[in-house]
Design a protein around this motif. Structure first.
Motif, short mmCIF file in Angstrom:
data_model
loop_
_atom_site.label_atom_id
_atom_site.label_comp_id
_atom_site.label_asym_id
_atom_site.label_seq_id
_atom_site.Cartn_x
_atom_site.Cartn_y
_atom_site.Cartn_z
N VAL A 58 0.86 -1.17 0.00
CA VAL A 58 0.00 0.00 0.00
C VAL A 58 0.90 1.23 0.00
CG1 VAL A 58 -1.68 1.33 1.37
CG2 VAL A 58 -1.95 -1.16 1.09
N ASN A 59 0.55 2.19 -0.83
CA ASN A 59 1.29 3.44 -0.96
C ASN A 59 1.44 4.10 0.42
OD1 ASN A 59 1.69 6.33 -1.44
ND2 ASN A 59 1.19 5.90 -3.57
N SER A 60 2.67 4.41 0.79
CA SER A 60 2.93 4.94 2.14
C SER A 60 2.26 6.30 2.38
CB SER A 60 4.43 5.02 2.41
OG SER A 60 5.06 5.86 1.46
N LEU A 61 2.07 7.09 1.32
CA LEU A 61 1.39 8.37 1.52
C LEU A 61 -0.10 8.18 1.79
CD1 LEU A 61 3.21 10.70 -1.01
CD2 LEU A 61 3.53 10.47 1.46
N PHE A 62 -0.69 7.13 1.24
CA PHE A 62 -2.06 6.79 1.61
C PHE A 62 -2.11 6.39 3.08
CE2 PHE A 62 -5.37 3.68 2.46
CZ PHE A 62 -6.51 4.38 2.06
N THR A 63 -1.15 5.56 3.50
CA THR A 63 -1.09 5.13 4.89
C THR A 63 -0.97 6.33 5.82
OG1 THR A 63 -0.07 3.02 4.26
CG2 THR A 63 0.22 3.73 6.55
N LEU A 64 -0.08 7.26 5.50
CA LEU A 64 0.10 8.46 6.33
C LEU A 64 -1.20 9.26 6.40
CD1 LEU A 64 1.91 10.42 7.92
CD2 LEU A 64 2.54 11.45 5.72
N GLY A 65 -1.83 9.49 5.26
CA GLY A 65 -3.09 10.23 5.24
C GLY A 65 -4.18 9.55 6.04
N LEU A 66 -4.24 8.24 5.95
CA LEU A 66 -5.24 7.48 6.70
C LEU A 66 -5.00 7.59 8.20
CD1 LEU A 66 -7.63 5.50 6.74
CD2 LEU A 66 -5.95 3.64 6.49
N VAL A 67 -3.75 7.43 8.61
CA VAL A 67 -3.41 7.50 10.04
C VAL A 67 -3.76 8.88 10.61
CG1 VAL A 67 -1.45 7.53 11.65
CG2 VAL A 67 -1.72 5.64 10.02
N ILE A 68 -3.38 9.93 9.93
CA ILE A 68 -3.70 11.27 10.41
C ILE A 68 -5.21 11.50 10.35
CG2 ILE A 68 -3.47 13.74 9.93
CD1 ILE A 68 -0.55 13.13 9.12
N GLY A 69 -5.83 11.11 9.26
CA GLY A 69 -7.27 11.29 9.11
C GLY A 69 -8.08 10.61 10.20
N MET A 70 -7.65 9.44 10.61
CA MET A 70 -8.37 8.70 11.65
C MET A 70 -8.29 9.38 13.01
SD MET A 70 -7.53 4.81 10.44
CE MET A 70 -8.47 3.99 11.71
N SER A 71 -7.37 10.33 13.17
CA SER A 71 -7.22 11.03 14.45
C SER A 71 -8.09 12.28 14.54
CB SER A 71 -5.76 11.44 14.66
OG SER A 71 -5.43 12.56 13.85
N VAL A 72 -8.57 12.76 13.41
CA VAL A 72 -9.22 14.08 13.34
C VAL A 72 -10.47 14.17 14.21
CG1 VAL A 72 -10.49 15.62 11.76
CG2 VAL A 72 -8.26 14.70 11.10
#
Length: 152
Positions: A58-72
């Protein structure tokens, strides 16, 4: 549901976000192609089968966006002015389609803004984990946060 204002964050405060998200092959292919990342390791199963991973990463930038997004939802929803930056981002373990991600956030620091008296800066550490509680992403993020509105 609203996020927290600057004053509501405390050093060391932790959030175990209740959201989980299973990553799909479509997430990976769509994100990679929308961002014009044609790395075959993300979008070509035949190519990826010949790598040490044996399947697309999985594209690491998708992973980063998902991790941050899940915290919002628990932290910055409607209370952030803007993201100021991310630092010390790492991906200790790969993510594959079918992995289910959950996130833990810790408040590392906070300081009042020198230029805007109605805002402050909060530094978060976001840790993404997979279904086996293996760390898949760590990121420090500075967020420019609104202070609680003054009542008139």
């Amino acid at each position: 549901m609203a996020g927290l204002y600057y004053e509501e964050f405390e050093l060391g405060q932790q959030f175990d976000h209740p959201w989980t998200r299973t990553v799909t092959e479509m997430d990976n292919v769509l994100f990679s192609t929308l961002t014009m990342n044609v790395q075959p390791l993300h979008i070509d199963a035949h190519f990826a089968a010949g790598t040490e991973f044996k399947k697309p990463l999985v594209n690491s930038l998708f992973t980063l966006g998902l991790v941050i997004g899940m915290s919002v939802n628990d932290t910055t929803l409607r209370t952030t002015v803007a993201n100021l930056g991310m630092s010390e981002t790492s991906f200790p373990a790969p993510v594959f389609a079918g992995d289910t991600i959950h996130v833990r956030t810790t408040v590392l620091s906070k300081r009042e803004s020198k230029s805007r008296p109605h805002a402050g800066i909060v530094e978060f550490e976001h840790v993404g984990l997979n279904q086996d509680d293996k760390v898949i992403c760590i990121c420090k993020r500075a967020a420019f946060m609104h202070k609680r509105p003054q009542e008139s």
